[in-house]
Design a protein around this motif. Structure first.
Motif, mmCIF file in Angstrom:
data_model
loop_
_atom_site.group_PDB
_atom_site.id
_atom_site.type_symbol
_atom_site.label_atom_id
_atom_site.label_comp_id
_atom_site.label_asym_id
_atom_site.label_seq_id
_atom_site.Cartn_x
_atom_site.Cartn_y
_atom_site.Cartn_z
ATOM 1 N N PRO A 14 0.915 -1.153 -0.101
ATOM 2 C CA PRO A 14 0.026 0.017 0.043
ATOM 3 C C PRO A 14 0.779 1.299 -0.080
ATOM 4 C CG PRO A 14 -0.778 -1.600 1.519
ATOM 5 C CD PRO A 14 0.313 -2.303 1.088
ATOM 6 N N GLY A 15 0.390 2.120 -0.916
ATOM 7 C CA GLY A 15 1.179 3.432 -0.974
ATOM 8 C C GLY A 15 2.315 3.419 -1.962
ATOM 9 N N GLY A 16 2.499 2.300 -2.568
ATOM 10 C CA GLY A 16 3.558 1.902 -3.668
ATOM 11 C C GLY A 16 2.754 2.491 -5.043
ATOM 12 N N SER A 17 3.839 2.303 -6.188
ATOM 13 C CA SER A 17 3.498 2.581 -7.421
ATOM 14 C C SER A 17 3.488 1.433 -8.415
ATOM 15 C CB SER A 17 4.246 3.865 -7.872
ATOM 16 O OG SER A 17 3.988 4.994 -7.105
ATOM 17 N N LEU A 18 2.905 1.377 -9.618
ATOM 18 C CA LEU A 18 3.186 0.543 -10.557
ATOM 19 C C LEU A 18 2.732 1.470 -11.751
ATOM 20 C CD1 LEU A 18 1.452 -2.945 -9.542
ATOM 21 C CD2 LEU A 18 3.902 -2.377 -9.914
ATOM 22 N N ARG A 19 3.463 0.787 -13.092
ATOM 23 C CA ARG A 19 3.103 1.767 -14.455
ATOM 24 C C ARG A 19 2.745 0.380 -15.180
ATOM 25 N NH1 ARG A 19 6.838 3.815 -19.035
ATOM 26 N NH2 ARG A 19 5.395 5.589 -19.788
ATOM 27 N N LEU A 20 1.751 0.447 -15.756
ATOM 28 C CA LEU A 20 0.885 -0.340 -16.535
ATOM 29 C C LEU A 20 1.140 0.000 -18.036
ATOM 30 C CD1 LEU A 20 -2.436 -1.606 -14.902
ATOM 31 C CD2 LEU A 20 -0.090 -2.487 -14.634
ATOM 32 N N SER A 21 1.571 -0.990 -19.078
ATOM 33 C CA SER A 21 1.706 -0.742 -20.327
ATOM 34 C C SER A 21 0.642 -1.547 -21.146
ATOM 35 C CB SER A 21 3.035 -1.033 -20.847
ATOM 36 O OG SER A 21 4.016 -0.401 -20.088
ATOM 37 N N CYS A 22 0.352 -0.918 -22.150
ATOM 38 C CA CYS A 22 -0.637 -1.451 -23.095
ATOM 39 C C CYS A 22 0.048 -1.450 -24.387
ATOM 40 C CB CYS A 22 -1.908 -1.143 -23.186
ATOM 41 S SG CYS A 22 -3.079 -1.859 -24.313
ATOM 42 N N ALA A 23 0.300 -2.469 -25.293
ATOM 43 C CA ALA A 23 1.016 -2.559 -26.336
ATOM 44 C C ALA A 23 0.141 -2.857 -27.496
ATOM 45 C CB ALA A 23 2.291 -3.258 -26.506
ATOM 46 N N ALA A 24 -0.402 -2.216 -28.468
ATOM 47 C CA ALA A 24 -1.194 -2.377 -29.678
ATOM 48 C C ALA A 24 -0.800 -2.964 -30.928
ATOM 49 C CB ALA A 24 -2.461 -1.291 -29.768
ATOM 50 N N SER A 25 -1.212 -3.747 -31.498
ATOM 51 C CA SER A 25 -0.857 -3.960 -32.766
ATOM 52 C C SER A 25 -2.133 -4.583 -33.728
ATOM 53 C CB SER A 25 0.135 -4.866 -32.985
ATOM 54 O OG SER A 25 -0.153 -6.189 -32.194
ATOM 55 N N GLY A 26 -1.926 -4.271 -35.024
ATOM 56 C CA GLY A 26 -3.133 -5.121 -36.109
ATOM 57 C C GLY A 26 -4.325 -4.199 -36.339
ATOM 58 N N PHE A 27 -4.219 -3.020 -35.657
ATOM 59 C CA PHE A 27 -5.403 -2.227 -36.208
ATOM 60 C C PHE A 27 -4.984 -0.686 -36.118
ATOM 61 C CE2 PHE A 27 -6.215 -0.355 -31.807
ATOM 62 C CZ PHE A 27 -5.514 -1.205 -31.075
ATOM 63 N N THR A 28 -5.508 0.090 -36.717
ATOM 64 C CA THR A 28 -5.114 1.664 -36.691
ATOM 65 C C THR A 28 -5.279 2.496 -35.585
ATOM 66 O OG1 THR A 28 -6.069 1.580 -39.160
ATOM 67 C CG2 THR A 28 -5.291 3.849 -38.241
ATOM 68 N N PHE A 29 -4.284 2.473 -34.736
ATOM 69 C CA PHE A 29 -4.250 2.621 -33.134
ATOM 70 C C PHE A 29 -4.741 4.087 -33.225
ATOM 71 C CE2 PHE A 29 -2.844 2.604 -29.046
ATOM 72 C CZ PHE A 29 -2.407 3.655 -28.623
ATOM 73 N N TYR A 30 -4.461 4.982 -34.085
ATOM 74 C CA TYR A 30 -4.640 6.535 -33.910
ATOM 75 C C TYR A 30 -6.004 6.838 -33.816
ATOM 76 C CZ TYR A 30 -4.887 11.349 -35.475
ATOM 77 O OH TYR A 30 -5.271 12.433 -35.431
ATOM 78 N N TYR A 31 -6.907 5.910 -34.317
ATOM 79 C CA TYR A 31 -8.544 6.320 -34.504
ATOM 80 C C TYR A 31 -9.189 5.647 -33.146
ATOM 81 C CZ TYR A 31 -7.749 7.712 -39.256
ATOM 82 O OH TYR A 31 -7.202 8.301 -40.306
#
Length: 123
Positions: A14-31
């Protein structure tokens, strides 16, 4: 092949930190708007935060405001969730999801989902 791959979960005090990442592929991410959701045992999946595709507008659920920060790197096709001041009630499997349209909490409207990453907040 469409993929959303989450990483960065783990066990933190408790009180700590985490950084989650989400990597996308196979679709037009920008939209696509990208949302982070979480599901604790015995509970429904709930929206945590979302960042839109068009203007980069951001929404957070009330319980994480001021503690979590969402960001996206369109060049790398990635979205991040920086989680600070974590609490035991943040314990859940965290998912990222993509939808062609604005952010919403309605899980059924998301087109693609990752497999999830476990976040456990415990001493």
């Amino acid at each position: 092949q469409v993929q959303l791959v989450e990483s960065g979960g783990g066990l933190v005090q408790p009180g700590g930190s985490l950084r989650l990442s989400c990597a996308a592929s196979g679709f037009t991410f920008y939209y696509y708007a990208i949302g982070w959701f979480r599901q604790a045992p015995g509970k429904e999946r709930e929206g945590v935060s979302c960042i839109s595709s068009s203007d980069g507008s951001i929404v957070y659920r009330d319980s994480v405001k001021g503690r979590f920060t969402i960001s996206r790197d369109s060049a790398k096709k990635m979205v991040f969730l920086q989680m600070n001041s974590l609490k035991p009630e943040d314990t859940a499997v965290y998912y990222c999801a993509a939808r062609l349209g604005p952010c919403t909490n309605y899980t059924g409207s998301y087109d693609y989902w990752g497999q999830g990453t476990q976040v456990t907040v415990s001493s």
